[in-house]
Design a protein around this motif. Structure first.
Motif, PDB file in Angstrom:
ATOM      1  N   ASP A 149       0.847  -1.191   0.000  1.00 56.80           N
ATOM      2  CA  ASP A 149       0.000   0.000   0.000  1.00 56.80           C
ATOM      3  C   ASP A 149       0.882   1.241   0.000  1.00 56.80           C
ATOM      4  OD1 ASP A 149      -1.773   2.017   0.342  1.00 56.80           O
ATOM      5  OD2 ASP A 149      -2.861   1.093   2.006  1.00 56.80           O
ATOM      6  N   PRO A 150       0.904   1.977  -1.120  1.00 48.79           N
ATOM      7  CA  PRO A 150       1.771   3.155  -1.188  1.00 48.79           C
ATOM      8  C   PRO A 150       1.188   4.393  -0.516  1.00 48.79           C
ATOM      9  CG  PRO A 150       0.598   2.881  -3.243  1.00 48.79           C
ATOM     10  CD  PRO A 150       0.174   1.749  -2.365  1.00 48.79           C
ATOM     11  N   SER A 151      -0.098   4.370  -0.116  1.00 51.52           N
ATOM     12  CA  SER A 151      -0.759   5.572   0.398  1.00 51.52           C
ATOM     13  C   SER A 151      -0.708   5.623   1.914  1.00 51.52           C
ATOM     14  CB  SER A 151      -2.215   5.599  -0.089  1.00 51.52           C
ATOM     15  OG  SER A 151      -2.901   4.447   0.356  1.00 51.52           O
TER      16      SER A 151
ATOM     17  N   GLU B 238      -8.162   3.824  10.520  1.00 54.37           N
ATOM     18  CA  GLU B 238      -7.463   4.294  11.708  1.00 54.37           C
ATOM     19  C   GLU B 238      -6.169   3.536  11.971  1.00 54.37           C
ATOM     20  OE1 GLU B 238      -8.344   5.018  16.507  1.00 54.37           O
ATOM     21  OE2 GLU B 238      -9.798   3.945  15.230  1.00 54.37           O
ATOM     22  N   LEU B 239      -6.178   2.233  11.746  1.00 58.96           N
ATOM     23  CA  LEU B 239      -4.991   1.435  12.020  1.00 58.96           C
ATOM     24  C   LEU B 239      -3.813   1.888  11.165  1.00 58.96           C
ATOM     25  CD1 LEU B 239      -3.590  -0.924  13.412  1.00 58.96           C
ATOM     26  CD2 LEU B 239      -4.536  -2.455  11.661  1.00 58.96           C
ATOM     27  N   GLY B 240      -4.038   2.066   9.861  1.00 60.72           N
ATOM     28  CA  GLY B 240      -2.962   2.506   8.980  1.00 60.72           C
ATOM     29  C   GLY B 240      -2.466   3.898   9.300  1.00 60.72           C
ATOM     30  N   ALA B 241      -3.386   4.767   9.732  1.00 63.27           N
ATOM     31  CA  ALA B 241      -3.002   6.150  10.021  1.00 63.27           C
ATOM     32  C   ALA B 241      -2.210   6.271  11.320  1.00 63.27           C
ATOM     33  CB  ALA B 241      -4.247   7.023  10.083  1.00 63.27           C
ATOM     34  N   ARG B 242      -2.491   5.394  12.292  1.00 63.12           N
ATOM     35  CA  ARG B 242      -1.886   5.547  13.613  1.00 63.12           C
ATOM     36  C   ARG B 242      -0.718   4.599  13.893  1.00 63.12           C
ATOM     37  NH1 ARG B 242      -6.353   5.443  18.126  1.00 63.12           N
ATOM     38  NH2 ARG B 242      -4.438   5.690  19.369  1.00 63.12           N
ATOM     39  N   MET B 243      -0.519   3.600  13.063  1.00 64.83           N
ATOM     40  CA  MET B 243       0.589   2.691  13.331  1.00 64.83           C
ATOM     41  C   MET B 243       1.913   3.378  13.017  1.00 64.83           C
ATOM     42  SD  MET B 243       0.209  -0.015  10.178  1.00 64.83           S
ATOM     43  CE  MET B 243       0.600   0.444   8.471  1.00 64.83           C
ATOM     44  N   PRO B 244       2.994   2.992  13.676  1.00 65.49           N
ATOM     45  CA  PRO B 244       4.297   3.624  13.444  1.00 65.49           C
ATOM     46  C   PRO B 244       4.708   3.529  11.980  1.00 65.49           C
ATOM     47  CG  PRO B 244       4.367   2.221  15.391  1.00 65.49           C
ATOM     48  CD  PRO B 244       3.062   1.951  14.731  1.00 65.49           C
ATOM     49  N   GLU B 245       5.445   4.517  11.527  1.00 66.45           N
ATOM     50  CA  GLU B 245       5.822   4.548  10.115  1.00 66.45           C
ATOM     51  C   GLU B 245       6.940   3.564   9.790  1.00 66.45           C
ATOM     52  OE1 GLU B 245       6.354   8.488   8.588  1.00 66.45           O
ATOM     53  OE2 GLU B 245       4.418   9.181   9.354  1.00 66.45           O
TER      54      GLU B 245
ATOM     55  N   ARG C 149      -9.633  -5.665  16.095  1.00 73.13           N
ATOM     56  CA  ARG C 149      -9.543  -5.088  17.440  1.00 73.13           C
ATOM     57  C   ARG C 149      -8.560  -3.925  17.356  1.00 73.13           C
ATOM     58  NH1 ARG C 149      -9.939 -10.606  17.673  1.00 73.13           N
ATOM     59  NH2 ARG C 149     -11.662 -11.450  18.911  1.00 73.13           N
ATOM     60  N   THR C 150      -9.061  -2.818  16.822  1.00 69.52           N
ATOM     61  CA  THR C 150      -8.202  -1.713  16.392  1.00 69.52           C
ATOM     62  C   THR C 150      -7.305  -1.202  17.511  1.00 69.52           C
ATOM     63  OG1 THR C 150      -9.915  -1.046  14.816  1.00 69.52           O
ATOM     64  CG2 THR C 150      -8.169   0.543  15.271  1.00 69.52           C
ATOM     65  N   GLY C 151      -7.873  -0.968  18.680  1.00 70.56           N
ATOM     66  CA  GLY C 151      -7.072  -0.433  19.783  1.00 70.56           C
ATOM     67  C   GLY C 151      -5.935  -1.357  20.168  1.00 70.56           C
TER      68      GLY C 151
ATOM     69  N   PHE D 234       2.590  -8.797   7.618  1.00 68.21           N
ATOM     70  CA  PHE D 234       1.916  -9.608   6.604  1.00 68.21           C
ATOM     71  C   PHE D 234       0.410  -9.507   6.806  1.00 68.21           C
ATOM     72  CE2 PHE D 234       6.033 -11.806   7.214  1.00 68.21           C
ATOM     73  CZ  PHE D 234       6.501 -11.799   5.901  1.00 68.21           C
ATOM     74  N   HIS D 235      -0.316  -9.308   5.718  1.00 72.92           N
ATOM     75  CA  HIS D 235      -1.783  -9.257   5.816  1.00 72.92           C
ATOM     76  C   HIS D 235      -2.382  -9.697   4.490  1.00 72.92           C
ATOM     77  CE1 HIS D 235      -2.557  -5.647   3.272  1.00 72.92           C
ATOM     78  NE2 HIS D 235      -1.325  -5.331   3.620  1.00 72.92           N
ATOM     79  N   ASP D 236      -3.674 -10.005   4.504  1.00 69.18           N
ATOM     80  CA  ASP D 236      -4.364 -10.353   3.262  1.00 69.18           C
ATOM     81  C   ASP D 236      -5.470  -9.338   3.003  1.00 69.18           C
ATOM     82  OD1 ASP D 236      -6.477 -11.102   4.943  1.00 69.18           O
ATOM     83  OD2 ASP D 236      -5.922 -13.224   4.912  1.00 69.18           O
ATOM     84  N   ASP D 237      -6.312  -9.627   2.025  1.00 76.89           N
ATOM     85  CA  ASP D 237      -7.325  -8.668   1.594  1.00 76.89           C
ATOM     86  C   ASP D 237      -8.314  -8.326   2.696  1.00 76.89           C
ATOM     87  OD1 ASP D 237      -8.498  -7.222  -0.765  1.00 76.89           O
ATOM     88  OD2 ASP D 237     -10.226  -8.480  -0.264  1.00 76.89           O
ATOM     89  N   SER D 238      -8.534  -9.249   3.647  1.00 79.65           N
ATOM     90  CA  SER D 238      -9.515  -8.987   4.695  1.00 79.65           C
ATOM     91  C   SER D 238      -9.094  -7.851   5.630  1.00 79.65           C
ATOM     92  CB  SER D 238      -9.777 -10.257   5.514  1.00 79.65           C
ATOM     93  OG  SER D 238      -8.630 -10.623   6.270  1.00 79.65           O
ATOM     94  N   ALA D 239      -7.805  -7.514   5.644  1.00 78.64           N
ATOM     95  CA  ALA D 239      -7.323  -6.458   6.539  1.00 78.64           C
ATOM     96  C   ALA D 239      -7.067  -5.137   5.813  1.00 78.64           C
ATOM     97  CB  ALA D 239      -6.035  -6.906   7.226  1.00 78.64           C
ATOM     98  N   VAL D 240      -7.318  -5.090   4.512  1.00 77.19           N
ATOM     99  CA  VAL D 240      -7.019  -3.874   3.746  1.00 77.19           C
ATOM    100  C   VAL D 240      -7.830  -2.686   4.249  1.00 77.19           C
ATOM    101  CG1 VAL D 240      -7.274  -2.806   1.475  1.00 77.19           C
ATOM    102  CG2 VAL D 240      -6.204  -5.044   1.676  1.00 77.19           C
ATOM    103  N   GLN D 241      -9.102  -2.921   4.549  1.00 77.77           N
ATOM    104  CA  GLN D 241      -9.947  -1.826   5.009  1.00 77.77           C
ATOM    105  C   GLN D 241      -9.440  -1.242   6.324  1.00 77.77           C
ATOM    106  OE1 GLN D 241     -14.098  -2.803   5.150  1.00 77.77           O
ATOM    107  NE2 GLN D 241     -14.737  -0.802   5.908  1.00 77.77           N
ATOM    108  N   ALA D 242      -9.014  -2.110   7.227  1.00 78.73           N
ATOM    109  CA  ALA D 242      -8.480  -1.630   8.504  1.00 78.73           C
ATOM    110  C   ALA D 242      -7.218  -0.799   8.298  1.00 78.73           C
ATOM    111  CB  ALA D 242      -8.197  -2.810   9.421  1.00 78.73           C
ATOM    112  N   LEU D 243      -6.361  -1.234   7.370  1.00 79.32           N
ATOM    113  CA  LEU D 243      -5.117  -0.498   7.112  1.00 79.32           C
ATOM    114  C   LEU D 243      -5.397   0.834   6.416  1.00 79.32           C
ATOM    115  CD1 LEU D 243      -2.805  -3.436   6.034  1.00 79.32           C
ATOM    116  CD2 LEU D 243      -2.536  -1.987   8.054  1.00 79.32           C
ATOM    117  N   ALA D 244      -6.501   0.894   5.688  1.00 77.19           N
ATOM    118  CA  ALA D 244      -6.860   2.152   5.024  1.00 77.19           C
ATOM    119  C   ALA D 244      -7.506   3.140   5.992  1.00 77.19           C
ATOM    120  CB  ALA D 244      -7.803   1.879   3.862  1.00 77.19           C
TER     121      ALA D 244
END
Length: 556
Positions: free
Chosen positions: A4-6, A279-286, A359-361, A267-277
């Motif tokens: 995911d480049p974004s 709050e999880l993707g925005a708040r996880m360390p870079e 379980r986002t938190g 590592f993740h599959d398609d089921s986690a793409v929405q989560a990464l797009a």
């Protein structure tokens, strides 16, 4: 593998991540074989609500046909309702996948294929719509062409819209490769490893005697079979592990060269793409490098340890609530093995983890754990094509960077590494264990009365233990870090040979003859001193002695 480049680029790690992810393509990956399906739109609709089933059948577009089935305890019968065949009764069994479903009806009168009751007969159904309150097929990953919206009308609508698109010719990847020669499933009628069968969420793997059989049409690429396979007999092919790890090696190198630090491979599959797009993707360390694979369960112990050897601070698999339970169970067992091996080298257990994206938190907190001490020198060698080879490379490199240097560490029961012990008071050196060992971890003495063992080859499948007629074999899971001791065959048990009383040739061991004498003590053929003496002869002398006795009797 996709990335995911974004993602945010607010820090040096984030900017390095953008560079690394752009360099992680699988452009030179080996092509994967495909499996073909043909569907002509013949649809079987089953459930308890006859009016609802008929309405669904009549809503199909021109060119598609439908048969309605209402299973029950009575004998099956067919009636026609305004051109729609309706089958009442019979306990329904279903097998197959898109374009090749076979429906069988069982009753007190026997079994018959549902399609044979129609006029004209239908050999196969292409699609199945299950409106029953309880799905007929219960596996976590359903076959292609099988839809189970249940009695929910809102769920049925999208299914009916999708059905017309499921006519024609289709292809999907053949996700696996299987090498029966190194499979530890069985030998000589004894059952050994069943890890792949237990872990498959599509129920695509079945036992076929001493081997397993993987149905490529049922296989949905869950990947857990390859992850838990101890020998590498089943390997994931979409992509192959060596191709994936080659891309990850380039990605981690690019990340370091761009100024990134302490990379966490996620590592993740398609089921986690929405989560990464979100709050999880925005708040996880870079420093987190997300790597999308076909299925989260397709990466396991060898991949995790290899990316650590390539310089990753940690390897994390991102699951979701949709990840099948048996896939998670298989990965948890792999996780335990990885942590036990890493702990013996002084690495923290947080280096390999499973995290649930739903379980986002908790997921944000888990990914935000501070990094550990970086390994001094990341590995640069290409990952071997075989699973045990990758594990050997990764563990030996990590041990060269380790803070602890234990000779061995105990592992949990069921782990795919360990030693075999032979009870010297019980072992007769009959070599039954050698004959069933699928990896040649157990070997005979090549002419000497010895039982030899090479620990690195042992996968603790248990075939030797189950095959020993004297119950002399026991399994002891552990990981032996000493390379020379792990690779070099060692003697588990040996005896002085017993020589033939007739010709003097070594032919057996004392313990073997003692066991044989006890077992034959009451046999009618061994009641004389002369017959018992033959037990102390080699095979050739025993035959000659028998013929000589027959000749003497003939002269008398």
């Amino acid at each position: 593998m996709t990335t995911d480049p974004s993602l945010p680029e607010a820090t040096a790690d984030g900017r390095a991540r953008a560079v690394a992810l752009a360099d992680a393509a699988l452009d030179d990956a080996a092509p994967t074989a495909v499996v073909g399906f043909v569907s002509q739109g013949r649809c079987l609709m089953l459930g308890e609500d006859e009016p609802g089933l008929l309405a669904a059948a009549r809503s199909l577009p021109e060119g598609m046909t439908a048969v309605v089935a209402l299973p029950g305890d009575g004998a099956p019968s067919v009636v026609w309702n305004d051109g729609v065949p309706v089958v009442h009764g019979g306990r329904l069994r279903l097998a197959g996948a898109l374009g090749d479903f076979v429906a069988t009806l069982d009753s007190d009168d026997g079994s018959r294929e549902l399609g044979s009751m129609l006029a004209p007969p239908v050999e196969r159904f292409d699609l199945v719509v299950d409106l029953g309150r309880t799905p007929l097929l219960r596996q976590a990953m359903k076959p292609l062409g099988y839809y189970a919206p249940g009695p929910d009308e809102a769920a049925l609508g999208p299914v009916l819209e999708a059905l017309p698109e499921m006519q024609g010719e289709f292809e999907k990847p053949r996700y696996f490769e299987y090498d029966p020669d190194i499979c530890a499933h069985g030998r000589s009628g004894k059952r050994g490893c069943t890890r792949c069968i237990d872990a498959c969420p599509a129920e695509a793997i079945v036992s076929r005697g001493e081997r397993v059989e993987v149905n490529p049409y049922l296989c949905q690429g869950g990947g857990a079979c390859a992850t838990v396979c101890p020998t590498g007999a089943i390997t994931y092919a979409y992509p192959r592990a060596s191709d994936l790890l080659a891309a990850l090696r380039r990605m981690l190198q690019a990340y370091r060269e761009a100024g990134g630090s302490a990379p966490l491979v996620l590592f993740h599959d398609d089921s986690a793409v929405q989560a990464l797009a979100g709050e999880l993707g925005a708040r996880m360390p870079e420093r987190v490098l997300p790597v999308q694979v076909e299925e989260a369960g397709s990466v396991g112990l060898d991949a995790w340890l290899t990316v650590l050897a390539y310089g990753a601070d940690s390897a994390v698999v991102l699951t979701t609530d949709a990840t099948p339970a048996q896939v998670v169970e298989g990965m948890q067992d792999e996780l335990l093995t990885a942590r036990e091996i890493l702990a013996g080298m002084g690495f923290e257990e947080r280096r390999v983890r499973l995290v649930n994206a739903d379980r986002t938190g908790d997921a944000i907190e888990a990914l935000a754990l501070p990094p550990g001490d970086a390994i001094r020198r990341p590995a640069s060698s290409v990952a071997p094509p075989d699973k045990r080879g990758r594990l050997r490379m990764a563990i030996e490199h990590l041990r060269s960077q380790a803070t602890a240097h234990k000779r061995s560490v105990p592992l949990h029961a069921g782990a795919p590494f360990g030693e075999v012990r032979a009870d010297p008071q019980a072992c007769t050196l009959c070599m039954a264990c050698v004959s069933v060992c699928p990896t040649n971890a157990l070997q005979d003495g090549r002419g000497l009365p010895q039982l030899n063992f090479r620990e690195w080859s042992c996968v603790q499948c248990g075939l030797c233990e189950r095959s020993c007629p004297e119950s002399a074999i026991s399994l002891h899971p552990r990981f032996l870090y000493d390379v020379e001791a792990r690779e070099k065959p060692r003697v588990l048990h040996e005896e002085q040979p017993v020589c033939c009383v007739s010709c003097g040739k070594p032919f057996a061991t004392r313990s073997m003859l003692e066991v044989l004498s006890r077992k034959l003590a009451g046999h009618w053929m061994f009641q004389t001193e002369e017959s018992r003496r033959r037990l102390q002869m080699c095979e050739d002398c025993r035959v000659r002695d028998l013929f000589a006795e027959e000749a003497r009797k003939g002269r008398q």
